[in-house]
Design an enzyme around this catalytic site. Sequence first.
Site, PDB file in Angstrom:
ATOM      1  N   TYR A  28      12.356  -9.381   6.362  1.00 39.86           N
ATOM      2  CA  TYR A  28      12.599  -7.825   6.625  1.00 39.86           C
ATOM      3  C   TYR A  28      14.143  -7.616   6.807  1.00 39.86           C
ATOM      4  CZ  TYR A  28       7.530  -7.133   6.589  1.00 39.86           C
ATOM      5  OH  TYR A  28       6.162  -6.906   5.863  1.00 39.86           O
ATOM      6  N   GLN A  70       3.035   4.613   1.197  1.00 41.84           N
ATOM      7  CA  GLN A  70       2.875   3.291   1.605  1.00 41.84           C
ATOM      8  C   GLN A  70       4.144   2.739   1.867  1.00 41.84           C
ATOM      9  OE1 GLN A  70      -0.581   1.533  -0.682  1.00 41.84           O
ATOM     10  NE2 GLN A  70      -0.161   3.062  -1.923  1.00 41.84           N
ATOM     11  N   ASN A  71       5.296   3.227   1.240  1.00 40.51           N
ATOM     12  CA  ASN A  71       6.662   2.658   1.478  1.00 40.51           C
ATOM     13  C   ASN A  71       7.104   2.736   2.526  1.00 40.51           C
ATOM     14  OD1 ASN A  71       6.271   2.374  -1.433  1.00 40.51           O
ATOM     15  ND2 ASN A  71       7.235   3.935  -2.107  1.00 40.51           N
ATOM     16  N   ILE A  72       7.810   1.648   2.938  1.00 41.34           N
ATOM     17  CA  ILE A  72       8.699   1.580   4.105  1.00 41.34           C
ATOM     18  C   ILE A  72      10.242   1.802   3.955  1.00 41.34           C
ATOM     19  CG2 ILE A  72       7.052   0.146   5.274  1.00 41.34           C
ATOM     20  CD1 ILE A  72       8.977  -2.384   4.724  1.00 41.34           C
ATOM     21  N   HIS A 110       2.492   2.944   6.368  1.00 43.77           N
ATOM     22  CA  HIS A 110       2.715   1.416   6.469  1.00 43.77           C
ATOM     23  C   HIS A 110       4.008   1.239   7.318  1.00 43.77           C
ATOM     24  CE1 HIS A 110      -0.021   0.216   2.994  1.00 43.77           C
ATOM     25  NE2 HIS A 110      -0.580   0.680   4.012  1.00 43.77           N
ATOM     26  N   CYS A 161       9.615  -2.209  19.863  1.00 46.68           N
ATOM     27  CA  CYS A 161       9.369  -3.293  21.147  1.00 46.68           C
ATOM     28  C   CYS A 161       8.125  -3.573  21.537  1.00 46.68           C
ATOM     29  CB  CYS A 161      10.129  -2.578  22.232  1.00 46.68           C
ATOM     30  SG  CYS A 161       9.982  -3.604  23.588  1.00 46.68           S
ATOM     31  N   GLY A 179       2.781   5.472  -8.516  1.00 49.03           N
ATOM     32  CA  GLY A 179       3.374   4.502  -8.338  1.00 49.03           C
ATOM     33  C   GLY A 179       2.882   3.538  -7.463  1.00 49.03           C
ATOM     34  N   THR A 180       1.328   3.312  -7.460  1.00 52.35           N
ATOM     35  CA  THR A 180       0.856   2.207  -6.543  1.00 52.35           C
ATOM     36  C   THR A 180      -0.344   1.551  -7.351  1.00 52.35           C
ATOM     37  OG1 THR A 180      -0.491   2.061  -4.628  1.00 52.35           O
ATOM     38  CG2 THR A 180      -0.567   4.311  -5.521  1.00 52.35           C
ATOM     39  N   GLU A 234       1.617   2.177 -15.757  1.00 55.59           N
ATOM     40  CA  GLU A 234       0.301   2.048 -16.649  1.00 55.59           C
ATOM     41  C   GLU A 234      -0.921   2.129 -15.537  1.00 55.59           C
ATOM     42  OE1 GLU A 234       1.736  -1.991 -16.987  1.00 55.59           O
ATOM     43  OE2 GLU A 234       1.229  -2.789 -14.871  1.00 55.59           O
TER      44      GLU A 234
HETATM   45  C1  BV8 Z   1      -6.363  -2.296   7.690  1.00 57.51           C
HETATM   46  C2  BV8 Z   1       3.608  -4.199   4.857  1.00 57.51           C
HETATM   47  C3  BV8 Z   1      -8.058  -1.892   9.150  1.00 57.51           C
HETATM   48  C4  BV8 Z   1       4.963  -3.575   4.771  1.00 57.51           C
HETATM   49  C5  BV8 Z   1       1.689  -3.818   3.446  1.00 57.51           C
HETATM   50  C6  BV8 Z   1     -10.746  -8.124   1.954  1.00 57.51           C
HETATM   51  C7  BV8 Z   1     -10.126  -9.390   2.874  1.00 57.51           C
HETATM   52  C8  BV8 Z   1      -9.019  -9.197   4.048  1.00 57.51           C
HETATM   53  C9  BV8 Z   1      -8.557  -7.772   4.094  1.00 57.51           C
HETATM   54  C10 BV8 Z   1      -8.996  -6.821   3.273  1.00 57.51           C
HETATM   55  C11 BV8 Z   1     -10.028  -7.004   2.292  1.00 57.51           C
HETATM   56  N1  BV8 Z   1     -10.411  -5.800   1.854  1.00 57.51           N
HETATM   57  C12 BV8 Z   1      -9.382  -4.861   2.433  1.00 57.51           C
HETATM   58  C13 BV8 Z   1      -8.636  -5.533   3.236  1.00 57.51           C
HETATM   59  C14 BV8 Z   1      -7.806  -5.000   4.181  1.00 57.51           C
HETATM   60  C15 BV8 Z   1      -6.381  -5.042   3.754  1.00 57.51           C
HETATM   61  C16 BV8 Z   1      -6.283  -4.948   2.201  1.00 57.51           C
HETATM   62  O1  BV8 Z   1      -6.267  -3.851   1.720  1.00 57.51           O
HETATM   63  N2  BV8 Z   1      -6.037  -6.074   1.576  1.00 57.51           N
HETATM   64  C17 BV8 Z   1      -6.129  -6.158   0.080  1.00 57.51           C
HETATM   65  C18 BV8 Z   1      -4.996  -7.443  -0.142  1.00 57.51           C
HETATM   66  C19 BV8 Z   1      -7.406  -6.335  -0.434  1.00 57.51           C
HETATM   67  N3  BV8 Z   1      -5.724  -3.800   4.380  1.00 57.51           N
HETATM   68  C20 BV8 Z   1      -5.198  -3.985   5.595  1.00 57.51           C
HETATM   69  O2  BV8 Z   1      -5.225  -4.858   6.183  1.00 57.51           O
HETATM   70  C21 BV8 Z   1      -4.407  -2.699   6.242  1.00 57.51           C
HETATM   71  N4  BV8 Z   1      -5.285  -2.266   7.386  1.00 57.51           N
HETATM   72  O3  BV8 Z   1      -7.317  -2.321   6.677  1.00 57.51           O
HETATM   73  O4  BV8 Z   1      -6.526  -1.973   8.821  1.00 57.51           O
HETATM   74  C22 BV8 Z   1      -8.764  -0.442   8.795  1.00 57.51           C
HETATM   75  C23 BV8 Z   1     -10.179  -0.254   9.313  1.00 57.51           C
HETATM   76  C24 BV8 Z   1     -10.861   0.844   8.758  1.00 57.51           C
HETATM   77  C25 BV8 Z   1      -9.973   1.802   8.378  1.00 57.51           C
HETATM   78  C26 BV8 Z   1      -8.582   1.618   8.056  1.00 57.51           C
HETATM   79  C27 BV8 Z   1      -8.053   0.384   8.385  1.00 57.51           C
HETATM   80  C28 BV8 Z   1      -2.970  -2.963   6.347  1.00 57.51           C
HETATM   81  C29 BV8 Z   1      -2.405  -2.684   4.919  1.00 57.51           C
HETATM   82  C30 BV8 Z   1      -0.863  -2.661   5.088  1.00 57.51           C
HETATM   83  C31 BV8 Z   1      -0.250  -3.836   4.426  1.00 57.51           C
HETATM   84  N5  BV8 Z   1       1.263  -3.760   4.521  1.00 57.51           N
HETATM   85  N6  BV8 Z   1       3.093  -4.218   3.597  1.00 57.51           N
HETATM   86  C32 BV8 Z   1       5.779  -4.146   3.814  1.00 57.51           C
HETATM   87  O5  BV8 Z   1       6.263  -5.356   3.825  1.00 57.51           O
HETATM   88  O6  BV8 Z   1       6.359  -3.402   2.844  1.00 57.51           O
HETATM   89  S1  BV8 Z   1       1.052  -3.554   2.096  1.00 57.51           S
HETATM   90  C33 BV8 Z   1       2.201  -3.514   0.811  1.00 57.51           C
HETATM   91  O7  BV8 Z   1       1.321  -3.211  -0.395  1.00 57.51           O
HETATM   92  C34 BV8 Z   1       3.019  -2.587   0.932  1.00 57.51           C
HETATM   93  O8  BV8 Z   1       3.156  -1.844   1.857  1.00 57.51           O
HETATM   94  C35 BV8 Z   1       2.803  -1.655  -0.373  1.00 57.51           C
HETATM   95  O9  BV8 Z   1       3.335  -0.181  -0.262  1.00 57.51           O
HETATM   96  C36 BV8 Z   1       1.360  -1.643  -0.272  1.00 57.51           C
HETATM   97  C37 BV8 Z   1       0.759  -1.200  -1.742  1.00 57.51           C
HETATM   98  O10 BV8 Z   1       1.703  -1.636  -2.777  1.00 57.51           O
HETATM   99  P1  BV8 Z   1       1.922  -0.638  -4.131  1.00 57.51           P
HETATM  100  O11 BV8 Z   1       3.009   0.210  -3.338  1.00 57.51           O
HETATM  101  O12 BV8 Z   1       0.794  -0.221  -4.544  1.00 57.51           O
HETATM  102  O13 BV8 Z   1       2.908  -1.841  -4.908  1.00 57.51           O
HETATM  103  P2  BV8 Z   1       2.430  -2.669  -6.087  1.00 57.51           P
HETATM  104  O14 BV8 Z   1       3.803  -3.475  -6.431  1.00 57.51           O
HETATM  105  O15 BV8 Z   1       1.179  -3.342  -5.817  1.00 57.51           O
HETATM  106  O16 BV8 Z   1       2.118  -1.627  -7.345  1.00 57.51           O
HETATM  107  C38 BV8 Z   1       3.340  -0.843  -7.896  1.00 57.51           C
HETATM  108  C39 BV8 Z   1       2.730   0.145  -9.053  1.00 57.51           C
HETATM  109  O17 BV8 Z   1       3.667   0.815  -9.425  1.00 57.51           O
HETATM  110  C40 BV8 Z   1       2.114  -0.906 -10.224  1.00 57.51           C
HETATM  111  O18 BV8 Z   1       0.766  -0.419 -10.637  1.00 57.51           O
HETATM  112  C41 BV8 Z   1       3.067  -0.622 -11.345  1.00 57.51           C
HETATM  113  O19 BV8 Z   1       2.715  -0.547 -12.472  1.00 57.51           O
HETATM  114  C42 BV8 Z   1       3.629   0.850 -10.958  1.00 57.51           C
HETATM  115  N7  BV8 Z   1       5.196   0.922 -11.163  1.00 57.51           N
HETATM  116  C43 BV8 Z   1       6.132   0.047 -11.467  1.00 57.51           C
HETATM  117  N8  BV8 Z   1       7.331   0.665 -11.871  1.00 57.51           N
HETATM  118  C44 BV8 Z   1       6.990   1.795 -12.188  1.00 57.51           C
HETATM  119  C45 BV8 Z   1       5.867   1.975 -11.747  1.00 57.51           C
HETATM  120  N9  BV8 Z   1       5.108   3.361 -11.776  1.00 57.51           N
HETATM  121  C46 BV8 Z   1       5.901   4.241 -12.018  1.00 57.51           C
HETATM  122  N10 BV8 Z   1       7.234   4.236 -12.445  1.00 57.51           N
HETATM  123  C47 BV8 Z   1       7.668   2.893 -12.320  1.00 57.51           C
HETATM  124  N11 BV8 Z   1       9.131   2.921 -12.832  1.00 57.51           N
END
Ligand code: BV8
Length: 251
Positions: A62, A99-101, A117, A125, A184-185, A213
């Site tokens: 980080y 979702q962005n930090i 997020h 702390c 963008g997600t 896409e």
């Molecule tokens: C929770 C930290 C309980 C910060 C991040 C099965 C097994 C185990 C767990 C799970 C499961 N199913 C679900 C879960 C829960 C889990 C989860 O979802 N896992 C996934 C992997 C399956 N989720 C959690 O644990 C969450 N907590 O569920 O709590 C709960 C219970 C009940 C109700 C509510 C909650 C916590 C999730 C937080 C994770 N933290 N990171 C950091 O380091 O940044 S996640 C990480 O992914 C980032 O935060 C990020 O924001 C997030 C999402 O990613 P995206 O933003 O979508 O980025 P990505 O690269 O994937 O996609 C980019 C897109 O942009 C693409 O489509 C691309 O084509 C497009 N793009 C690219 N360039 C451009 C563009 N678009 C437009 N213009 C461009 N130029």
Amino acid sequence: MADAGATEDQPSIVILTGAGISKESGLATFRDADGIWARYRIEDVATPEAYARDPERVLGFYNARRRGAVADDVHPNAAHLALARLEADWPGEVLIVTQNIDDLHERAGSKNLIHMHGELLKARCTACTGLHPWRDDITLDDACPACGSLGTLRPHVVWFGEMPLGLDDIGMALDACALFMSIGTSGNVYPAAGFVQQVRRLGRARTVELNLEPSEGATLFEHARYGPASDIVPAFVEGLLTRGLAAADGD
Ligand code: BV8
């Protein structure tokens, strides 16, 4: 956050943003071929277990991203700016749920914003739960500015397995909105990936995906625009501000 009510004259809009909106500002996405998760394993750097096992490694991950986010050449792009304009000029409430930090939405001028997020430029702390603005590296030698504890500061981010922030307010806004936009997600991470289904269950709001896409969840949206965020978001916002919600229809 302001009250999320919507009326016919003042329909509210909820906008979910992800890493794709910041890509053209120079910040990496996660799941693209050149993304962060191609270089790091989630379980090594973005879980509470990883932090308990090897805090220096997680802090280092980080710290590097924080240095990148505050670099002189990282600025909000045309997509961030267009969303800030929408919030200023739309007759109803506009809520950005990011979702962005990074802080690019704030720097563009957006005010009604939930960082579900967490925020890279804050330290939390684990002893007193205090939140502190933080632009430098976080190290195990740092003392909490509030309680003085040593080595208890962690990035204010939501790791996998932790509860995202602001879910009650987000849920109410989703239920009240007339338009849900997802920008963008990739639709991989829950609960954010499920917001579109929550909106569609009530059947009151239009749903639109704006992405480079089609995402994992593309078929869940009624409408879509594909291309770089800095092109498609300003064009979409211009349409909304000149023609109203009907501008969301079509592909
Ligand atoms: C929770 C930290 C309980 C910060 C991040 C099965 C097994 C185990 C767990 C799970 C499961 N199913 C679900 C879960 C829960 C889990 C989860 O979802 N896992 C996934 C992997 C399956 N989720 C959690 O644990 C969450 N907590 O569920 O709590 C709960 C219970 C009940 C109700 C509510 C909650 C916590 C999730 C937080 C994770 N933290 N990171 C950091 O380091 O940044 S996640 C990480 O992914 C980032 O935060 C990020 O924001 C997030 C999402 O990613 P995206 O933003 O979508 O980025 P990505 O690269 O994937 O996609 C980019 C897109 O942009 C693409 O489509 C691309 O084509 C497009 N793009 C690219 N360039 C451009 C563009 N678009 C437009 N213009 C461009 N130029």
